[in-house]
Scaffold this motif. Structure first.
Motif, PDB file in Angstrom:
ATOM      1  N   VAL A  91       0.881  -1.170   0.000  1.00 57.67           N
ATOM      2  CA  VAL A  91       0.000   0.000   0.000  1.00 57.67           C
ATOM      3  C   VAL A  91       0.916   1.217   0.000  1.00 57.67           C
ATOM      4  O   VAL A  91       1.667   1.438   0.954  1.00 57.67           O
ATOM      5  CB  VAL A  91      -0.919   0.003   1.229  1.00 57.67           C
ATOM      6  N   ILE A  92       0.863   2.009  -1.064  1.00 57.93           N
ATOM      7  CA  ILE A  92       1.848   3.058  -1.295  1.00 57.93           C
ATOM      8  C   ILE A  92       1.202   4.433  -1.171  1.00 57.93           C
ATOM      9  O   ILE A  92       0.161   4.693  -1.784  1.00 57.93           O
ATOM     10  CB  ILE A  92       2.467   2.895  -2.701  1.00 57.93           C
ATOM     11  N   GLU A  93       1.816   5.317  -0.384  1.00 61.63           N
ATOM     12  CA  GLU A  93       1.272   6.671  -0.283  1.00 61.63           C
ATOM     13  C   GLU A  93       1.579   7.444  -1.559  1.00 61.63           C
ATOM     14  O   GLU A  93       2.721   7.445  -2.054  1.00 61.63           O
ATOM     15  CB  GLU A  93       1.842   7.430   0.915  1.00 61.63           C
ATOM     16  N   ILE A  94       0.574   8.110  -2.092  1.00 58.84           N
ATOM     17  CA  ILE A  94       0.726   8.823  -3.361  1.00 58.84           C
ATOM     18  C   ILE A  94       0.348  10.308  -3.241  1.00 58.84           C
ATOM     19  O   ILE A  94       0.264  11.012  -4.249  1.00 58.84           O
ATOM     20  CB  ILE A  94      -0.118   8.170  -4.473  1.00 58.84           C
ATOM     21  N   SER A  95       0.155  10.794  -2.023  1.00 64.90           N
ATOM     22  CA  SER A  95      -0.345  12.156  -1.801  1.00 64.90           C
ATOM     23  C   SER A  95       0.454  13.210  -2.564  1.00 64.90           C
ATOM     24  O   SER A  95      -0.118  14.090  -3.225  1.00 64.90           O
ATOM     25  CB  SER A  95      -0.320  12.498  -0.313  1.00 64.90           C
ATOM     26  N   LYS A  96       1.773  13.149  -2.488  1.00 71.18           N
ATOM     27  CA  LYS A  96       2.596  14.206  -3.089  1.00 71.18           C
ATOM     28  C   LYS A  96       2.535  14.202  -4.611  1.00 71.18           C
ATOM     29  O   LYS A  96       2.813  15.218  -5.252  1.00 71.18           O
ATOM     30  CB  LYS A  96       4.054  14.074  -2.625  1.00 71.18           C
ATOM     31  N   TYR A  97       2.147  13.065  -5.195  1.00 75.00           N
ATOM     32  CA  TYR A  97       2.074  12.982  -6.655  1.00 75.00           C
ATOM     33  C   TYR A  97       0.766  13.539  -7.210  1.00 75.00           C
ATOM     34  O   TYR A  97       0.595  13.634  -8.427  1.00 75.00           O
ATOM     35  CB  TYR A  97       2.231  11.531  -7.100  1.00 75.00           C
ATOM     36  N   LEU A  98      -0.168  13.894  -6.317  1.00 71.25           N
ATOM     37  CA  LEU A  98      -1.480  14.374  -6.759  1.00 71.25           C
ATOM     38  C   LEU A  98      -1.588  15.891  -6.732  1.00 71.25           C
ATOM     39  O   LEU A  98      -2.659  16.435  -6.999  1.00 71.25           O
ATOM     40  CB  LEU A  98      -2.574  13.766  -5.870  1.00 71.25           C
ATOM     41  N   LYS A  99      -0.481  16.570  -6.437  1.00 70.14           N
ATOM     42  CA  LYS A  99      -0.471  18.033  -6.391  1.00 70.14           C
ATOM     43  C   LYS A  99       0.063  18.604  -7.703  1.00 70.14           C
ATOM     44  O   LYS A  99       0.931  18.016  -8.341  1.00 70.14           O
ATOM     45  CB  LYS A  99       0.417  18.527  -5.233  1.00 70.14           C
ATOM     46  N   ASN A 100      -0.454  19.771  -8.089  1.00 74.81           N
ATOM     47  CA  ASN A 100       0.046  20.481  -9.280  1.00 74.81           C
ATOM     48  C   ASN A 100       0.078  19.591 -10.520  1.00 74.81           C
ATOM     49  O   ASN A 100       1.059  19.593 -11.275  1.00 74.81           O
ATOM     50  CB  ASN A 100       1.448  21.043  -9.028  1.00 74.81           C
ATOM     51  N   LEU A 101      -0.976  18.852 -10.730  1.00 73.29           N
ATOM     52  CA  LEU A 101      -1.020  17.936 -11.866  1.00 73.29           C
ATOM     53  C   LEU A 101      -1.227  18.683 -13.176  1.00 73.29           C
ATOM     54  O   LEU A 101      -1.869  19.734 -13.219  1.00 73.29           O
ATOM     55  CB  LEU A 101      -2.148  16.918 -11.676  1.00 73.29           C
ATOM     56  N   PRO A 102      -0.693  18.135 -14.272  1.00 74.02           N
ATOM     57  CA  PRO A 102      -0.941  18.749 -15.578  1.00 74.02           C
ATOM     58  C   PRO A 102      -2.380  18.507 -16.026  1.00 74.02           C
ATOM     59  O   PRO A 102      -3.059  17.599 -15.527  1.00 74.02           O
ATOM     60  CB  PRO A 102       0.045  18.029 -16.499  1.00 74.02           C
ATOM     61  N   THR A 103      -2.827  19.333 -16.957  1.00 78.61           N
ATOM     62  CA  THR A 103      -4.159  19.181 -17.538  1.00 78.61           C
ATOM     63  C   THR A 103      -4.056  19.086 -19.044  1.00 78.61           C
ATOM     64  O   THR A 103      -3.093  19.554 -19.653  1.00 78.61           O
ATOM     65  CB  THR A 103      -5.072  20.371 -17.177  1.00 78.61           C
ATOM     66  N   VAL A 104      -5.066  18.469 -19.625  1.00 81.86           N
ATOM     67  CA  VAL A 104      -5.152  18.410 -21.082  1.00 81.86           C
ATOM     68  C   VAL A 104      -6.509  18.949 -21.505  1.00 81.86           C
ATOM     69  O   VAL A 104      -7.533  18.643 -20.886  1.00 81.86           O
ATOM     70  CB  VAL A 104      -4.947  16.974 -21.613  1.00 81.86           C
ATOM     71  N   GLU A 105      -6.505  19.773 -22.547  1.00 86.30           N
ATOM     72  CA  GLU A 105      -7.739  20.330 -23.094  1.00 86.30           C
ATOM     73  C   GLU A 105      -8.040  19.670 -24.435  1.00 86.30           C
ATOM     74  O   GLU A 105      -7.192  19.657 -25.330  1.00 86.30           O
ATOM     75  CB  GLU A 105      -7.623  21.835 -23.269  1.00 86.30           C
ATOM     76  N   ILE A 106      -9.249  19.108 -24.542  1.00 83.09           N
ATOM     77  CA  ILE A 106      -9.687  18.439 -25.765  1.00 83.09           C
ATOM     78  C   ILE A 106     -11.101  18.902 -26.077  1.00 83.09           C
ATOM     79  O   ILE A 106     -12.017  18.705 -25.270  1.00 83.09           O
ATOM     80  CB  ILE A 106      -9.673  16.904 -25.606  1.00 83.09           C
ATOM     81  N   ASP A 107     -11.260  19.522 -27.228  1.00 77.39           N
ATOM     82  CA  ASP A 107     -12.586  19.996 -27.643  1.00 77.39           C
ATOM     83  C   ASP A 107     -13.277  20.817 -26.560  1.00 77.39           C
ATOM     84  O   ASP A 107     -14.476  20.665 -26.296  1.00 77.39           O
ATOM     85  CB  ASP A 107     -13.475  18.808 -28.045  1.00 77.39           C
ATOM     86  N   GLY A 108     -12.513  21.677 -25.899  1.00 80.35           N
ATOM     87  CA  GLY A 108     -13.088  22.574 -24.909  1.00 80.35           C
ATOM     88  C   GLY A 108     -13.238  21.990 -23.520  1.00 80.35           C
ATOM     89  O   GLY A 108     -13.610  22.706 -22.585  1.00 80.35           O
ATOM     90  N   LYS A 109     -12.967  20.698 -23.346  1.00 81.97           N
ATOM     91  CA  LYS A 109     -13.057  20.068 -22.036  1.00 81.97           C
ATOM     92  C   LYS A 109     -11.651  19.887 -21.453  1.00 81.97           C
ATOM     93  O   LYS A 109     -10.711  19.576 -22.180  1.00 81.97           O
ATOM     94  CB  LYS A 109     -13.759  18.711 -22.128  1.00 81.97           C
ATOM     95  N   VAL A 110     -11.529  20.074 -20.146  1.00 84.68           N
ATOM     96  CA  VAL A 110     -10.230  20.015 -19.483  1.00 84.68           C
ATOM     97  C   VAL A 110     -10.209  18.859 -18.485  1.00 84.68           C
ATOM     98  O   VAL A 110     -11.135  18.687 -17.687  1.00 84.68           O
ATOM     99  CB  VAL A 110      -9.926  21.343 -18.750  1.00 84.68           C
ATOM    100  N   TYR A 111      -9.145  18.061 -18.545  1.00 83.76           N
ATOM    101  CA  TYR A 111      -8.990  16.906 -17.667  1.00 83.76           C
ATOM    102  C   TYR A 111      -7.594  16.943 -17.035  1.00 83.76           C
ATOM    103  O   TYR A 111      -6.609  17.271 -17.694  1.00 83.76           O
ATOM    104  CB  TYR A 111      -9.104  15.594 -18.448  1.00 83.76           C
ATOM    105  N   LYS A 112      -7.511  16.564 -15.763  1.00 83.13           N
ATOM    106  CA  LYS A 112      -6.207  16.307 -15.159  1.00 83.13           C
ATOM    107  C   LYS A 112      -5.755  14.897 -15.538  1.00 83.13           C
ATOM    108  O   LYS A 112      -6.582  14.026 -15.796  1.00 83.13           O
ATOM    109  CB  LYS A 112      -6.298  16.440 -13.634  1.00 83.13           C
ATOM    110  N   PHE A 113      -4.441  14.680 -15.553  1.00 81.97           N
ATOM    111  CA  PHE A 113      -3.959  13.321 -15.812  1.00 81.97           C
ATOM    112  C   PHE A 113      -2.743  13.026 -14.952  1.00 81.97           C
ATOM    113  O   PHE A 113      -2.012  13.921 -14.543  1.00 81.97           O
ATOM    114  CB  PHE A 113      -3.669  13.091 -17.296  1.00 81.97           C
TER     115      PHE A 113
END
Length: 289
Positions: free
Chosen positions: A103-125
């Motif tokens: 069971v691995i802590e991932i908290s620090k990897y979930l900050k300041n995530l990049p986003t992608v915009e496709i056809d006007g919609k924005v998603y984090k990845f």
């Protein structure tokens, strides 16, 4: 302390629920198990947690993607852990390949995530955006999943696509305002980490926690089918970058990739059909307060 386990019944070819008993035995405190697909109000869910409560995701890359696009992870007060129960688990392999059974802590990897915009919609990845033969593989894989419960062999789909079905595109890649043009592009992902696609390593030098929060785009271009087939397997070890005549890697904070005709795209393994352009914004620099 309560440990809120969010499992995805779709992860791991529909078998993630089988991991819950083993996972629960590894956790401290009261364990509360919830189906992540049945949470209708994530804001209310997060608000109900005490600060000492812990969230543990049971699933793979798609489960993490659902969570980061549902929760304001930049302001989340609770620690987040993950237990790999997905079919690929590329994120966990990237950050902790020697601890995959834990069971691995991932908290620090979930900050300041990049986003992608496709056809006007924005998603984090969390891992990367795939555009080209990898998006095609996800499209065909989804079709196979709809017809059968058998595991999908994405490597065989890729080989078949390269030989017979997928036609390379012409592309324009814009990195922090500088434009590059390519012919016969087979694949053009933009990555937050190093791994995606069930073990592919398109950007072996990308650091998801780099201080500038830049992302990396890899362009595989200009080759015929035979040479493409010769180079392609080396992506699984990150050795394709030796083929500088066919591989370009660009690093930047804002990357746009345009294809000359619609192509399937994938975001952390989730398919989006008929895309001609995507635009990635890297996370905020760690130096910015």
């Amino acid at each position: 302390m309560k440990n809120h386990v969010l499992y995805n019944p779709l992860a791991g070819h529909g078998k993630s629920k089988d991991y819950l008993e083993t996972l629960s035995s590894k956790l401290n405190g009261e364990v509360i198990i919830q189906n992540i697909t049945e949470i209708s109000d994530y804001e209310a869910f997060v608000a109900s947690l005490a600060e000492e409560d812990v969230i543990t995701l049971c699933g793979g890359d798609g489960t993490i993607n659902r969570f980061i696009n549902s929760v304001d992870t930049d302001n989340l007060k609770n620690s987040v852990y993950c237990y790999g129960a997905g079919s690929g688990n590329d994120f966990l392999y990237d950050i902790a390949k020697d601890e995959m059974d834990g069971v691995i802590e991932i908290s620090k990897y979930l900050k300041n995530l990049p986003t992608v915009e496709i056809d006007g919609k924005v998603y984090k990845f969390i891992n990367g955006i795939g555009f080209g033969i990898d998006g095609y593989c996800c499209e065909v894989g989804d079709q196979k999943k709809a017809k059968s419960d058998k595991p999908v062999n994405y490597t065989m789909i890729a080989i078949s696509g390269l030989l017979f079905h997928f036609k390379p595109r012409n592309a324009t890649v814009i990195v922090d305002g500088k434009e590059y043009t390519y012919k016969k592009v087979w694949i053009a992902p933009t990555m937050n980490g190093r791994c995606y696609g069930g073990g592919m390593v398109p950007t072996p030098n990308q650091d998801r926690l780099n201080s500038e929060r830049t992302v990396s785009s890899m362009v595989f271009h200009g080759t015929n089918k035979l040479k493409t087939l010769m180079i392609f397997p080396s992506i699984f070890k990150g050795e394709h970058i030796k083929h500088t005549e066919a591989i370009d890697i660009h690093e930047g904070k804002e990357i746009t990739v345009k294809f000359d005709r619609p192509t399937p795209l994938q975001i952390d393994g989730e398919t989006v059909l008929g895309v001609t352009e995507y635009k990635v914004h890297a996370g905020v620099s760690a130096n910015v307060k």
